[in-house]
Design a protein around this motif. Sequence first.
Motif, PDB file in Angstrom:
ATOM      1  N   GLU A 137       0.823  -1.212   0.000  1.00 14.76           N
ATOM      2  CA  GLU A 137       0.000   0.000   0.000  1.00 14.76           C
ATOM      3  C   GLU A 137       0.855   1.260   0.000  1.00 14.76           C
ATOM      4  O   GLU A 137       0.489   2.267  -0.611  1.00 14.76           O
ATOM      5  N   SER A 138       1.995   1.210   0.664  1.00 16.85           N
ATOM      6  CA  SER A 138       2.876   2.385   0.741  1.00 16.85           C
ATOM      7  C   SER A 138       3.506   2.732  -0.594  1.00 16.85           C
ATOM      8  O   SER A 138       4.064   3.817  -0.761  1.00 16.85           O
ATOM      9  N   MET A 139       3.426   1.791  -1.564  1.00 10.39           N
ATOM     10  CA  MET A 139       4.014   2.022  -2.876  1.00 10.39           C
ATOM     11  C   MET A 139       2.957   2.192  -3.959  1.00 10.39           C
ATOM     12  O   MET A 139       3.167   1.849  -5.118  1.00 10.39           O
ATOM     13  N   ALA A 140       1.805   2.744  -3.585  1.00  4.52           N
ATOM     14  CA  ALA A 140       0.771   3.051  -4.575  1.00  4.52           C
ATOM     15  C   ALA A 140       1.255   4.207  -5.444  1.00  4.52           C
ATOM     16  O   ALA A 140       1.698   5.236  -4.934  1.00  4.52           O
ATOM     17  N   TRP A 141       1.195   4.039  -6.776  1.00  2.00           N
ATOM     18  CA  TRP A 141       1.684   5.056  -7.716  1.00  2.00           C
ATOM     19  C   TRP A 141       0.595   5.704  -8.541  1.00  2.00           C
ATOM     20  O   TRP A 141       0.749   6.826  -9.006  1.00  2.00           O
ATOM     21  N   GLN A 142      -0.501   4.996  -8.755  1.00  2.00           N
ATOM     22  CA  GLN A 142      -1.548   5.547  -9.616  1.00  2.00           C
ATOM     23  C   GLN A 142      -2.031   6.888  -9.072  1.00  2.00           C
ATOM     24  O   GLN A 142      -2.299   7.041  -7.891  1.00  2.00           O
ATOM     25  N   VAL A 153       9.676   6.493  -3.990  1.00  2.00           N
ATOM     26  CA  VAL A 153      10.630   5.427  -4.293  1.00  2.00           C
ATOM     27  C   VAL A 153      11.855   5.476  -3.390  1.00  2.00           C
ATOM     28  O   VAL A 153      12.377   4.431  -2.979  1.00  2.00           O
ATOM     29  N   LYS A 154      12.302   6.676  -3.052  1.00  2.00           N
ATOM     30  CA  LYS A 154      13.530   6.768  -2.248  1.00  2.00           C
ATOM     31  C   LYS A 154      13.279   6.948  -0.748  1.00  2.00           C
ATOM     32  O   LYS A 154      14.223   7.054   0.027  1.00  2.00           O
ATOM     33  N   ASP A 155      12.022   6.958  -0.349  1.00  2.00           N
ATOM     34  CA  ASP A 155      11.666   7.099   1.067  1.00  2.00           C
ATOM     35  C   ASP A 155      11.695   5.725   1.718  1.00  2.00           C
ATOM     36  O   ASP A 155      10.854   4.879   1.432  1.00  2.00           O
ATOM     37  N   THR A 156      12.644   5.491   2.597  1.00  2.00           N
ATOM     38  CA  THR A 156      12.796   4.168   3.202  1.00  2.00           C
ATOM     39  C   THR A 156      11.583   3.758   4.039  1.00  2.00           C
ATOM     40  O   THR A 156      11.367   2.564   4.278  1.00  2.00           O
ATOM     41  N   SER A 163      17.608   0.772   0.704  1.00  2.00           N
ATOM     42  CA  SER A 163      18.633   1.798   0.510  1.00  2.00           C
ATOM     43  C   SER A 163      18.740   2.093  -0.981  1.00  2.00           C
ATOM     44  O   SER A 163      18.125   1.405  -1.814  1.00  2.00           O
ATOM     45  N   HIS A 164      19.548   3.084  -1.338  1.00  2.00           N
ATOM     46  CA  HIS A 164      19.761   3.375  -2.757  1.00  2.00           C
ATOM     47  C   HIS A 164      20.337   2.154  -3.477  1.00  2.00           C
ATOM     48  O   HIS A 164      19.939   1.835  -4.602  1.00  2.00           O
ATOM     49  N   ALA A 165      21.274   1.486  -2.813  1.00  2.00           N
ATOM     50  CA  ALA A 165      21.867   0.284  -3.415  1.00  2.00           C
ATOM     51  C   ALA A 165      20.808  -0.808  -3.591  1.00  2.00           C
ATOM     52  O   ALA A 165      20.791  -1.524  -4.603  1.00  2.00           O
ATOM     53  N   ASP A 166      19.914  -0.912  -2.615  1.00  2.00           N
ATOM     54  CA  ASP A 166      18.839  -1.898  -2.699  1.00  2.00           C
ATOM     55  C   ASP A 166      17.910  -1.588  -3.871  1.00  2.00           C
ATOM     56  O   ASP A 166      17.422  -2.500  -4.555  1.00  2.00           O
ATOM     57  N   LEU A 167      17.652  -0.298  -4.095  1.00  2.00           N
ATOM     58  CA  LEU A 167      16.773   0.101  -5.195  1.00  2.00           C
ATOM     59  C   LEU A 167      17.359  -0.306  -6.542  1.00  2.00           C
ATOM     60  O   LEU A 167      16.650  -0.800  -7.413  1.00  2.00           O
ATOM     61  N   ILE A 168      18.653  -0.082  -6.697  1.00  2.00           N
ATOM     62  CA  ILE A 168      19.321  -0.454  -7.949  1.00  2.00           C
ATOM     63  C   ILE A 168      19.200  -1.959  -8.177  1.00  2.00           C
ATOM     64  O   ILE A 168      18.868  -2.421  -9.277  1.00  2.00           O
ATOM     65  N   LYS A 169      19.435  -2.731  -7.113  1.00  2.84           N
ATOM     66  CA  LYS A 169      19.349  -4.190  -7.225  1.00  2.84           C
ATOM     67  C   LYS A 169      17.916  -4.615  -7.505  1.00  2.84           C
ATOM     68  O   LYS A 169      17.676  -5.493  -8.350  1.00  2.84           O
TER      69      LYS A 169
END
Length: 213
Positions: A137-142, A153-156, A163-169
């Motif tokens: 639910e915290s990642m709703a984009w519509q 996307v970058k809010d932990t 983390s930023h590294a986790d996002l890339i992966k």
Amino acid sequence: MTKRTLALPLAALLAAAGIIAGLEPIRGFAETSSGGALKPPAEFASIADSTARSKAIFAEASRVLTHPRCINCHPATRSPTQGEEMHPHVPLMIAAESSMGPAGLACSTCHGPENRPIVGSRLKSIPGNAHWQLAPESMAWQGLSVAEICEQVKDTERNGNRSHADLIKHMGEDHLVGWAWHPGEGRSAPPGSQPELAALISAWVETGAACPD
């Protein structure tokens, strides 16, 4: 009623159960979208200001994040959407806390580990992936702007403590993210490829992870 005239949602339910004869997993999709490529990070090298360059890079990456293949599973409510026009899911689904659907009608009831064709249906295929589920639910984009998606996307506290590294992966290696470029017959894929998206996210991080205005 024959298997050629069977319609969803019954066809989807039977297909998931392996009842419809002749259903085979769909494999061998192209690695990139026929809808065009993503600009590589080098295309933004001429932007001298690193913050402006970072914003431009994320804007390019957002061409994937705002594509129906992603947005359908990042809905504004706990109900996924479907199709290019992002209509309500048929049958109506309300995600449970697990993001995998309610007891008795989990996502896996219809969505198997791989895409499967539907004979005689305009839908062509049932999408599938071993990790098929709705985004948290915290990642709703519509309904959000590109800037708002970026901040999310970058809010932990909202991105699964990545983390930023986790996002890339995650963007570059996650199997369900990668499904977007292998969506099954009858669906468009986002531009570029998963490695191209990961390269953009990496370059975005390296330039400060700034969000568009």
